[in-house]
Write an enzyme that holds these catalytic residues in place. Structure first.
Site, PDB file in Angstrom:
ATOM      1  N   SER A  15       0.813  -1.212   0.000  1.00  0.00           N
ATOM      2  CA  SER A  15       0.000   0.000   0.000  1.00  0.00           C
ATOM      3  C   SER A  15       0.850   1.267   0.000  1.00  0.00           C
ATOM      4  O   SER A  15       0.401   2.323   0.424  1.00  0.00           O
ATOM      5  CB  SER A  15      -0.937   0.004   1.214  1.00  0.00           C
ATOM      6  OG  SER A  15      -0.201  -0.086   2.434  1.00  0.00           O
ATOM      7  N   ASN A  17       3.661   3.838  -2.361  1.00  0.00           N
ATOM      8  CA  ASN A  17       3.477   4.677  -3.545  1.00  0.00           C
ATOM      9  C   ASN A  17       3.146   3.883  -4.797  1.00  0.00           C
ATOM     10  O   ASN A  17       2.219   4.217  -5.546  1.00  0.00           O
ATOM     11  CB  ASN A  17       4.738   5.507  -3.794  1.00  0.00           C
ATOM     12  CG  ASN A  17       4.889   6.651  -2.810  1.00  0.00           C
ATOM     13  OD1 ASN A  17       3.914   7.092  -2.208  1.00  0.00           O
ATOM     14  ND2 ASN A  17       6.102   7.134  -2.634  1.00  0.00           N
ATOM     15  N   CYS A 133      12.308  -0.163 -12.815  1.00  0.00           N
ATOM     16  CA  CYS A 133      11.929   1.056 -13.538  1.00  0.00           C
ATOM     17  C   CYS A 133      12.958   1.364 -14.631  1.00  0.00           C
ATOM     18  O   CYS A 133      12.596   1.701 -15.766  1.00  0.00           O
ATOM     19  CB  CYS A 133      11.787   2.228 -12.575  1.00  0.00           C
ATOM     20  SG  CYS A 133      13.280   2.658 -11.644  1.00  0.00           S
ATOM     21  N   GLY A 168      11.448   0.738  -0.247  1.00  0.00           N
ATOM     22  CA  GLY A 168      11.607  -0.474  -1.032  1.00  0.00           C
ATOM     23  C   GLY A 168      12.691  -0.346  -2.083  1.00  0.00           C
ATOM     24  O   GLY A 168      13.532  -1.237  -2.262  1.00  0.00           O
ATOM     25  N   ASN A 296       9.887   7.175 -12.922  1.00  0.00           N
ATOM     26  CA  ASN A 296      10.435   5.851 -12.661  1.00  0.00           C
ATOM     27  C   ASN A 296       9.380   4.909 -12.069  1.00  0.00           C
ATOM     28  O   ASN A 296       9.344   3.727 -12.402  1.00  0.00           O
ATOM     29  CB  ASN A 296      11.621   5.953 -11.708  1.00  0.00           C
ATOM     30  CG  ASN A 296      11.298   6.667 -10.407  1.00  0.00           C
ATOM     31  OD1 ASN A 296      10.815   7.799 -10.426  1.00  0.00           O
ATOM     32  ND2 ASN A 296      11.564   6.033  -9.281  1.00  0.00           N
TER      33      ASN A 296
END
Length: 326
Positions: A15, A17, A133, A168, A296
């Protein structure tokens, strides 16, 4: 499972970004997917709060909480936007239960998917990986070059705003470089790949910028023009699902100086490189939930939704067939 509008039901684990942006994209912009659950581990996270506000079922008990939800059986696809370590644990729980997993972490347990390059390659695989990304942004360019001429070496440098790199991302820097380099080779087609990530602390935050360098072994100007055309076409393909994806300047193809020791970069199994292809990219986010400078993160969520939508028809087909059971 299909909802009343024929959309395939999905869940998002994570939960933060990325997970919240995924949810917003599904709820507001996807015609083939519908949200079945938002999963987190922090009850007060903004992502869970927004999900509740949108009427999406939520749990703060992680993957076990997801399994315990009353509508778990209706969920076909699960996006994992947690971390490489967490994804291994989540996959161990969900794969035996028949769920399709789309991994947005660098765990790379399943095959890589970069929609503009190999969208149809792994439709029947239970767990696919969206690389990183930087990989989503740059591997299409490497593939665009390699489909014209062999690439002896490809190096990518992804520069992202420090503010767009959450816990993360920061915890998975090593996995980022290793996973991206591997995918540059296996999906992009380079004989050898290398990846570098830069967290740019500039204020105000800068839009994501990526540099792609490819070493090729052909001095033929007609091949160089074919490479430029291939790259422009690939940029257009990526932009169909990431509208902010664009070339920052014209593609540059320059001769490798005789005294430049590029042999140390290649595997030594191909002809000595004669030219370097340099491509400079800019990725602006759609700002569905994340700020526009976080291209990204937007390219990851956009690529994941693009893949999920591509398999939605396959998942929905049995339910639409007369007499079919699920």
């Amino acid at each position: 499972m299909n909802d009343n509008n024929g959309a395939v039901t999905v869940a998002v684990i994570g939960s933060g970004n990325i997970g919240t942006d995924l949810m917003i994209k599904v709820v507001r912009h996807s015609r083939k997917l519908c949200m079945g659950a938002m999963v987190g581990i922090h009850p007060d996270s903004d992502g869970l709060a927004r999900a509740r506000g949108l009427g999406v079922p939520t749990t703060s008990e992680g993957v076990q909480g997801l399994v315990a939800l009353p509508n778990f059986g209706q969920i076909d696809v699960v996006f994992d936007a947690t971390s490489a370590k967490a994804h291994a644990a989540n996959a161990a729980v969900l794969e035996p239960l028949g769920k399709r997993l789309i991994d947005l972490t660098p765990a790379a347990l399943g095959p890589f998917v970069v929609p503009a390059v190999n969208l149809d390659a792994h439709r029947d695989v239970a767990n696919v990986n969206m690389v990183t990304c930087g990989g989503q942004a740059t591997i299409p360019i490497v593939a665009a070059v390699s489909r014209v001429t062999p690439v002896a070496y490809a190096e990518i440098v992804a520069s992202i705003a420090s503010k767009s790199a959450g816990p993360g991302t920061r915890a998975n820097i090593d996995e980022f470089t290793e996973t991206t380099a591997h995918a540059i080779e296996t999906v992009g087609g380079a004989a050898r790949g290398k990846a570098i990530i830069i967290l740019n602390p500039a204020e105000p935050p800068l839009i994501m910028r990526d540099t792609v360098l490819c070493l090729i072994s052909t001095p033929d100007p007609s091949v160089h023009e074919a490479i430029r055309a291939s790259i422009r076409a690939m940029v257009g393909d990526v932009a169909t699902y990431v509208p902010g994806y664009r070339l920052k300047q014209d593609v540059q193809i320059t001769a490798v100086p005789d005294d430049q020791p590029v042999g140390t970069l290649t595997t030594g199994e191909s002809a000595a490189p004669t030219h370097q292809v340099s491509v400079f990219l800019e990725i602006e986010g759609a700002a569905h939930y994340l700020p526009a400078y976080a291209g990204n993160l937007d390219i990851m969520t956009s690529a994941a939704v693009r893949y999920a939508e591509s398999i939605a028809d396959t998942i929905a087909a049995p339910a639409a067939s007369p007499g079919a059971t699920r």
